[in-house]
Design an enzyme around this catalytic site. Sequence first.
Site, PDB file in Angstrom:
ATOM      1  N   LYS A  75      -4.628   5.724  14.637  1.00 36.72           N
ATOM      2  CA  LYS A  75      -4.831   5.085  13.273  1.00 36.72           C
ATOM      3  C   LYS A  75      -6.151   5.342  12.949  1.00 36.72           C
ATOM      4  CE  LYS A  75      -0.262   4.096  12.954  1.00 36.72           C
ATOM      5  NZ  LYS A  75       0.322   4.934  11.969  1.00 36.72           N
ATOM      6  N   ASP A 117       1.806  -1.278  11.882  1.00 32.32           N
ATOM      7  CA  ASP A 117       0.317  -1.485  11.514  1.00 32.32           C
ATOM      8  C   ASP A 117       0.091  -3.061  11.778  1.00 32.32           C
ATOM      9  OD1 ASP A 117      -0.047   0.740  10.370  1.00 32.32           O
ATOM     10  OD2 ASP A 117       0.846   0.112   8.277  1.00 32.32           O
ATOM     11  N   LYS A 145       0.797  -1.169   0.011  1.00 31.58           N
ATOM     12  CA  LYS A 145      -0.108   0.125  -0.174  1.00 31.58           C
ATOM     13  C   LYS A 145       0.884   1.230   0.087  1.00 31.58           C
ATOM     14  CE  LYS A 145      -2.915   0.226   3.390  1.00 31.58           C
ATOM     15  NZ  LYS A 145      -2.821   1.673   4.269  1.00 31.58           N
ATOM     16  N   ARG A 200      -7.698  -3.460   9.655  1.00 27.67           N
ATOM     17  CA  ARG A 200      -6.916  -4.291  10.242  1.00 27.67           C
ATOM     18  C   ARG A 200      -7.472  -5.022  11.401  1.00 27.67           C
ATOM     19  NH1 ARG A 200      -2.626  -3.838   6.691  1.00 27.67           N
ATOM     20  NH2 ARG A 200      -2.006  -1.716   5.913  1.00 27.67           N
ATOM     21  N   GLN A 210       4.804   9.215   7.143  1.00 25.54           N
ATOM     22  CA  GLN A 210       3.653   9.995   6.630  1.00 25.54           C
ATOM     23  C   GLN A 210       3.891  11.387   6.711  1.00 25.54           C
ATOM     24  OE1 GLN A 210      -0.136   9.050   8.186  1.00 25.54           O
ATOM     25  NE2 GLN A 210      -0.336   7.120   7.261  1.00 25.54           N
ATOM     26  N   ARG A 219      -9.052  11.889  12.521  1.00 23.61           N
ATOM     27  CA  ARG A 219      -7.564  11.851  12.758  1.00 23.61           C
ATOM     28  C   ARG A 219      -6.760  13.061  12.599  1.00 23.61           C
ATOM     29  NH1 ARG A 219      -5.530   6.502   9.127  1.00 23.61           N
ATOM     30  NH2 ARG A 219      -3.735   7.166  10.494  1.00 23.61           N
ATOM     31  N   GLY A 261      -5.239   7.641   5.575  1.00 23.12           N
ATOM     32  CA  GLY A 261      -4.540   8.608   6.097  1.00 23.12           C
ATOM     33  C   GLY A 261      -3.359   9.053   5.246  1.00 23.12           C
TER      34      GLY A 261
HETATM   35  C1  S3P Z   1       2.677   4.689   6.185  1.00 14.86           C
HETATM   36  C2  S3P Z   1       3.092   5.094   7.484  1.00 14.86           C
HETATM   37  C3  S3P Z   1       2.425   4.635   8.601  1.00 14.86           C
HETATM   38  C4  S3P Z   1       1.424   3.527   8.640  1.00 14.86           C
HETATM   39  C5  S3P Z   1       0.655   3.621   7.654  1.00 14.86           C
HETATM   40  C6  S3P Z   1       1.296   3.912   6.059  1.00 14.86           C
HETATM   41  C7  S3P Z   1       3.219   5.357   5.204  1.00 14.86           C
HETATM   42  O1  S3P Z   1       1.758   5.671   9.462  1.00 14.86           O
HETATM   43  O2  S3P Z   1       0.715   3.569   9.771  1.00 14.86           O
HETATM   44  O3  S3P Z   1      -0.221   2.588   7.269  1.00 14.86           O
HETATM   45  O4  S3P Z   1       2.857   4.874   3.829  1.00 14.86           O
HETATM   46  O5  S3P Z   1       3.952   6.066   4.985  1.00 14.86           O
HETATM   47  P1  S3P Z   1       2.425   6.666  10.280  1.00 14.86           P
HETATM   48  O6  S3P Z   1       3.413   7.482   9.235  1.00 14.86           O
HETATM   49  O7  S3P Z   1       1.532   7.785  10.688  1.00 14.86           O
HETATM   50  O8  S3P Z   1       3.352   5.903  11.369  1.00 14.86           O
END
Ligand code: S3P
Length: 449
Positions: A354, A327, A29, A402, A177, A130, A102
Amino acid sequence: MPHDQPAQPLRAHPSPGPLSGRLRVPGDKSISHRALMFGALAVGTTRIEGLLEGEDVLRTAAAMRLLGAEVERLGEGAWRVAGRGVGGLTEPEDVLDMGNSGTAARLICGLLAGHPLFAVMTGDASLRRRPMKRVTEPLAATGARFLSRAGGRLPLAVEGARHPMPLDYTLPVASAQVKSACLLAGLCAPGVTRVVEPEATRDHSENMLRHFGATVRVAAEGAGRVIELDGQPELRAAPVQVPGDPSSAAFFAVAALVVPGSRLVVENVGLNPLRTGLFETLREMGASLSVSNGRTEGGEPVGDLVLRHGELRAVDVPAARAPSMIDEYPVLAVAAAFARGTSRFRGLQELRVKESDRLAGTAALLAAAGVRAEIEGDDLLVHGTGGAVAGGGVAVAQMDHRLAMSALVLGLGAKAGMGVDDGAFIATSFPNFVALMNRAAGSEALGPA
Ligand code: S3P
């Protein structure tokens, strides 16, 4: 959109036989979102193979179209993106609806901050709860202006910077992120964008930036990293091969470990070391889990996971490991429920923000299955049953894919199975989860409640 549809209650019956065979889970993803975004910012046509066609990623595809890129599906997992060049995105005519995602929302905020355009972004009820301040606050230093609901929630409006400034930002939380949002904004700014992360988080953005021709320097600093990106590069279209998502493989790994007699191979799984904390932890629990056919594809390590059912013992997971398995805690909790002894997972504060409050949701899921679990500060304690999970209850998914998949995995190994009130959100990351699990189980163990 799942939030506009009726709930889909699902039930896992105890698996009548072992899980067996070889299978592939859908594309990663994180990498799929980034392939579409970097493709949209590149000059030329990017071909993507193995793209995850879950709802979250389809939201990103739709957003890239609204921002002026040409995005076309050529066949299963095969996509073509004709990019606009760095700084070349155009004002969207409509609201960007990021659904449940997110990652899409936060990364695209970074993209928008660097372009002189006006955009409005929203999402489903889960995403609207969120926190977005974690990206809008640092991104404001580019010169972009964000207006949002109280507490920095969606919907939000952004007026991107006409002359974006490079960022120099130290992340207060370990978040790929937030890091990626800063880097995406930095592409449009002159000079060097610098991001310091106190703990290393998944580095797919850094890898893919390099793959598209940007100059990125990464230096270790304590447990974390300093990342520097040279601004205003010309990104050149480059083919992307998306590996299987280790976060999706996780459900099959745990299912194979808890259903007696199972022997399962999950092929072509992404094994970036910043993503593999779960596999390391399962090994510490005594799991028979090995990697065969290890190789590098598209700049990311991949391999086949070979799993065999066996007894598991409790584990104490240090907080420092959380970024590499952030995750995976709900499904790790399922493994811990089957293990002998009490497990402790430390430092899970980020789970509260989350798709749902996953810390509370995981504890509630276990309680519904008759497994004792407690939250102590930011830690989760799971009192393992030594293989004899009662099950029988119905978990509340809370719009969280999840939690839903974890409940179903638990049900496969539990005496009385397990239900989940709404499995619709599984489609955000793993549309064929039920069909693939039933194929591995050789039965209709999963189905409508
Ligand atoms: C992700 C970062 C994670 C993860 C999300 C995907 C990404 O989140 O939980 O499912 O693709 O950068 P956080 O950056 O908020 O930890």
